[in-house]
Design a protein around this motif. Sequence first.
Motif, PDB file in Angstrom:
ATOM      1  N   ASP A  11       0.781  -1.037  -0.025  1.00 48.29           N
ATOM      2  CA  ASP A  11       0.068   0.038  -0.048  1.00 48.29           C
ATOM      3  C   ASP A  11       0.982   1.297   0.067  1.00 48.29           C
ATOM      4  N   GLU A  12       0.310   2.433  -0.118  1.00 45.01           N
ATOM      5  CA  GLU A  12       0.825   3.621   0.161  1.00 45.01           C
ATOM      6  C   GLU A  12      -0.043   4.487   0.615  1.00 45.01           C
ATOM      7  N   TYR A  13       0.319   5.159   2.116  1.00 39.51           N
ATOM      8  CA  TYR A  13      -0.926   5.797   2.635  1.00 39.51           C
ATOM      9  C   TYR A  13      -1.617   6.897   1.812  1.00 39.51           C
ATOM     10  N   VAL A  14      -0.862   7.705   0.886  1.00 31.03           N
ATOM     11  CA  VAL A  14      -1.728   8.718  -0.030  1.00 31.03           C
ATOM     12  C   VAL A  14      -2.566   8.266  -1.084  1.00 31.03           C
ATOM     13  N   SER A  15      -2.468   7.150  -1.341  1.00 31.20           N
ATOM     14  CA  SER A  15      -2.828   6.470  -2.554  1.00 31.20           C
ATOM     15  C   SER A  15      -4.268   6.474  -2.694  1.00 31.20           C
ATOM     16  N   MET A  16      -5.154   7.123  -3.758  1.00 34.55           N
ATOM     17  CA  MET A  16      -6.481   6.899  -3.635  1.00 34.55           C
ATOM     18  C   MET A  16      -6.948   5.247  -4.000  1.00 34.55           C
ATOM     19  N   PHE A  17      -6.078   4.594  -4.811  1.00 34.38           N
ATOM     20  CA  PHE A  17      -6.095   3.129  -5.128  1.00 34.38           C
ATOM     21  C   PHE A  17      -5.922   2.340  -4.014  1.00 34.38           C
ATOM     22  N   GLY A  18      -5.042   2.688  -3.200  1.00 32.76           N
ATOM     23  CA  GLY A  18      -4.881   2.154  -1.857  1.00 32.76           C
ATOM     24  C   GLY A  18      -5.749   2.072  -1.075  1.00 32.76           C
ATOM     25  N   ASP A  38       7.671   2.417  -0.572  1.00 35.88           N
ATOM     26  CA  ASP A  38       8.300   3.661  -1.025  1.00 35.88           C
ATOM     27  C   ASP A  38       8.327   3.498  -2.570  1.00 35.88           C
ATOM     28  N   LEU A  39       7.452   4.081  -3.217  1.00 33.72           N
ATOM     29  CA  LEU A  39       7.388   4.022  -4.568  1.00 33.72           C
ATOM     30  C   LEU A  39       8.622   4.603  -5.421  1.00 33.72           C
ATOM     31  N   GLN A  40       9.482   5.305  -4.657  1.00 32.26           N
ATOM     32  CA  GLN A  40      10.599   5.785  -5.370  1.00 32.26           C
ATOM     33  C   GLN A  40      11.787   4.649  -5.286  1.00 32.26           C
ATOM     34  N   ASN A  41      11.390   3.660  -4.492  1.00 36.81           N
ATOM     35  CA  ASN A  41      12.328   2.626  -4.329  1.00 36.81           C
ATOM     36  C   ASN A  41      11.593   1.356  -3.820  1.00 36.81           C
ATOM     37  N   LYS A  42      10.934   0.878  -4.963  1.00 34.78           N
ATOM     38  CA  LYS A  42       9.943  -0.356  -4.567  1.00 34.78           C
ATOM     39  C   LYS A  42      10.573  -1.406  -4.227  1.00 34.78           C
ATOM     40  N   SER A  43       9.916  -2.095  -3.343  1.00 29.91           N
ATOM     41  CA  SER A  43      10.484  -3.493  -2.625  1.00 29.91           C
ATOM     42  C   SER A  43      10.581  -4.393  -3.551  1.00 29.91           C
ATOM     43  N   HIS A  53       2.533  -4.255 -13.781  1.00 25.64           N
ATOM     44  CA  HIS A  53       2.390  -2.551 -13.577  1.00 25.64           C
ATOM     45  C   HIS A  53       3.461  -1.950 -12.748  1.00 25.64           C
ATOM     46  N   LYS A  54       3.875  -2.897 -11.679  1.00 27.41           N
ATOM     47  CA  LYS A  54       4.698  -2.424 -10.539  1.00 27.41           C
ATOM     48  C   LYS A  54       4.105  -1.580  -9.499  1.00 27.41           C
ATOM     49  N   LYS A  55       2.821  -1.625  -9.405  1.00 32.11           N
ATOM     50  CA  LYS A  55       2.319  -0.575  -8.884  1.00 32.11           C
ATOM     51  C   LYS A  55       1.495  -1.102  -7.663  1.00 32.11           C
ATOM     52  N   ILE A  56       1.342  -0.283  -6.537  1.00 33.31           N
ATOM     53  CA  ILE A  56       0.210  -0.613  -5.463  1.00 33.31           C
ATOM     54  C   ILE A  56      -1.229  -0.220  -5.847  1.00 33.31           C
ATOM     55  N   PRO A  57      -2.238  -0.734  -5.335  1.00 33.62           N
ATOM     56  CA  PRO A  57      -2.045  -1.850  -4.352  1.00 33.62           C
ATOM     57  C   PRO A  57      -1.955  -3.271  -4.959  1.00 33.62           C
ATOM     58  N   VAL A  58      -1.543  -4.027  -3.769  1.00 33.83           N
ATOM     59  CA  VAL A  58      -1.303  -5.444  -4.553  1.00 33.83           C
ATOM     60  C   VAL A  58      -1.894  -6.209  -3.064  1.00 33.83           C
ATOM     61  N   CYS A  67      -4.011  -7.797  -8.395  1.00 33.18           N
ATOM     62  CA  CYS A  67      -3.820  -6.432  -8.332  1.00 33.18           C
ATOM     63  C   CYS A  67      -4.802  -5.657  -9.179  1.00 33.18           C
ATOM     64  N   GLU A  68      -4.651  -4.163  -9.261  1.00 34.71           N
ATOM     65  CA  GLU A  68      -5.575  -3.274  -9.551  1.00 34.71           C
ATOM     66  C   GLU A  68      -6.674  -3.147  -8.540  1.00 34.71           C
ATOM     67  N   SER A  69      -7.004  -1.863  -8.045  1.00 32.46           N
ATOM     68  CA  SER A  69      -7.623  -1.616  -6.766  1.00 32.46           C
ATOM     69  C   SER A  69      -9.005  -2.363  -6.942  1.00 32.46           C
ATOM     70  N   LEU A  70      -9.891  -1.991  -8.077  1.00 40.45           N
ATOM     71  CA  LEU A  70     -10.915  -2.339  -8.369  1.00 40.45           C
ATOM     72  C   LEU A  70     -11.191  -3.975  -8.261  1.00 40.45           C
ATOM     73  N   VAL A 104     -14.916   7.041 -12.799  1.00 42.90           N
ATOM     74  CA  VAL A 104     -14.224   7.855 -11.594  1.00 42.90           C
ATOM     75  C   VAL A 104     -12.604   7.655 -11.927  1.00 42.90           C
ATOM     76  N   ASP A 105     -12.452   6.541 -12.403  1.00 45.06           N
ATOM     77  CA  ASP A 105     -10.822   6.275 -12.733  1.00 45.06           C
ATOM     78  C   ASP A 105     -10.585   7.040 -13.858  1.00 45.06           C
ATOM     79  N   LYS A 106     -11.510   7.052 -14.891  1.00 39.93           N
ATOM     80  CA  LYS A 106     -11.058   7.836 -16.152  1.00 39.93           C
ATOM     81  C   LYS A 106     -11.040   9.122 -15.909  1.00 39.93           C
TER      82      LYS A 106
HETATM   83  C1  GS8 Z   1      -3.681   2.281 -10.345  1.00 36.69           C
HETATM   84  C2  GS8 Z   1      -2.625   1.971  -9.287  1.00 36.69           C
HETATM   85  C3  GS8 Z   1      -1.633   3.431  -9.258  1.00 36.69           C
HETATM   86  O1  GS8 Z   1      -1.664   4.042 -10.046  1.00 36.69           O
HETATM   87  C4  GS8 Z   1      -5.294   0.690  -9.663  1.00 36.69           C
HETATM   88  O2  GS8 Z   1      -4.865   0.039  -8.688  1.00 36.69           O
HETATM   89  O3  GS8 Z   1      -6.564   0.784  -9.540  1.00 36.69           O
HETATM   90  N1  GS8 Z   1      -5.172   1.310 -11.974  1.00 36.69           N
HETATM   91  C5  GS8 Z   1      -4.398   1.179 -10.831  1.00 36.69           C
HETATM   92  N2  GS8 Z   1      -0.776   3.178  -8.332  1.00 36.69           N
HETATM   93  C6  GS8 Z   1       0.242   4.219  -8.090  1.00 36.69           C
HETATM   94  C7  GS8 Z   1       0.186   4.863  -6.831  1.00 36.69           C
HETATM   95  S1  GS8 Z   1      -1.229   5.951  -6.670  1.00 36.69           S
HETATM   96  O4  GS8 Z   1      -0.930   7.155  -7.700  1.00 36.69           O
HETATM   97  C8  GS8 Z   1       1.613   3.594  -8.204  1.00 36.69           C
HETATM   98  O5  GS8 Z   1       1.735   2.367  -7.555  1.00 36.69           O
HETATM   99  N3  GS8 Z   1       2.489   4.067  -8.938  1.00 36.69           N
HETATM  100  C9  GS8 Z   1       4.022   3.667  -9.049  1.00 36.69           C
HETATM  101  C10 GS8 Z   1       4.560   3.800 -10.440  1.00 36.69           C
HETATM  102  O6  GS8 Z   1       3.682   4.336 -11.175  1.00 36.69           O
HETATM  103  O7  GS8 Z   1       5.474   3.471 -10.768  1.00 36.69           O
END
Ligand code: GS8
Length: 220
Positions: A11-18, A38-43, A53-58, A67-70, A104-106
């Motif tokens: 997760d990331e505290y500030v993320s609307m998706f998290g 820490d999204l600047q230094n992903k685990s 996608h390498k994004k949170i939330p997972v 993966c993918e919040s919804l 909403v997401d778009k």
């Molecule tokens: C979006 C997740 C996302 O953008 C969802 O889960 O619904 N469609 C996906 N996560 C961002 C943090 S919130 O802005 C993220 O993890 N970004 C890291 C990156 O882009 O490297």
Amino acid sequence: MGSDDEVVLLDEYVSMFGMRPRVALALKGIRHESREEDLQNKSPLLLEMNPVHKKIPVLIHNGKPICESLIVVEYIDEVWKEQHPLLPTDPYKRAQARFWADFVDKKIFQCVRGWIRKWKDEEAIYEELIDNLKVLEGVLGEEPYFGGESFGFLDLAVISYYTWFLACEMECKFTFESKCPKLIGWGKRCLQNESISNSIAEPLKLYEFVLQLRKRLGVH
Ligand code: GS8
């Protein structure tokens, strides 16, 4: 699902998706471990669990990632279906809830992102945002929640942005209440539930995050 299930949220505290899985897990009372990324230094775990996608939330449920919040929220709702159901049972209503969550997401996401990164003139961004929020007010109609009598899937998709509107208010020269009173009334109603209010980020912390991000990106 058994009580010995292992549930981890990247997760990331500030993320609307998290915030979405956070709210869903809290409403359903599911014990879990939350790991702040820490999204600047992903685990290495995030890169392993979301290699696409390498994004949170997972959500990692017994070692398996979702993966993918919804999609995560739908999964949570299907697996822990007894407690606080989120998606409507009627197929048409389910499709509508998914359609508006996608809207909403778009649409809303682009406006919030545009506000953070100052893509356009701020008046134009606010106007676009308010127009989209008015569309959502039409969807809410006279119901207390988007889910009707109770907080559901679409409420969850929108509430993670609500706290972002409050963060915008620290900068804009109007209140969202003056433009979209129905939506703000809805947000206040949602926040009366502690599972929800304790799971979404504080507007001031979001605003501080925005100021830091703008500095890092060289946005003035
Ligand atoms: C979006 C997740 C996302 O953008 C969802 O889960 O619904 N469609 C996906 N996560 C961002 C943090 S919130 O802005 C993220 O993890 N970004 C890291 C990156 O882009 O490297």
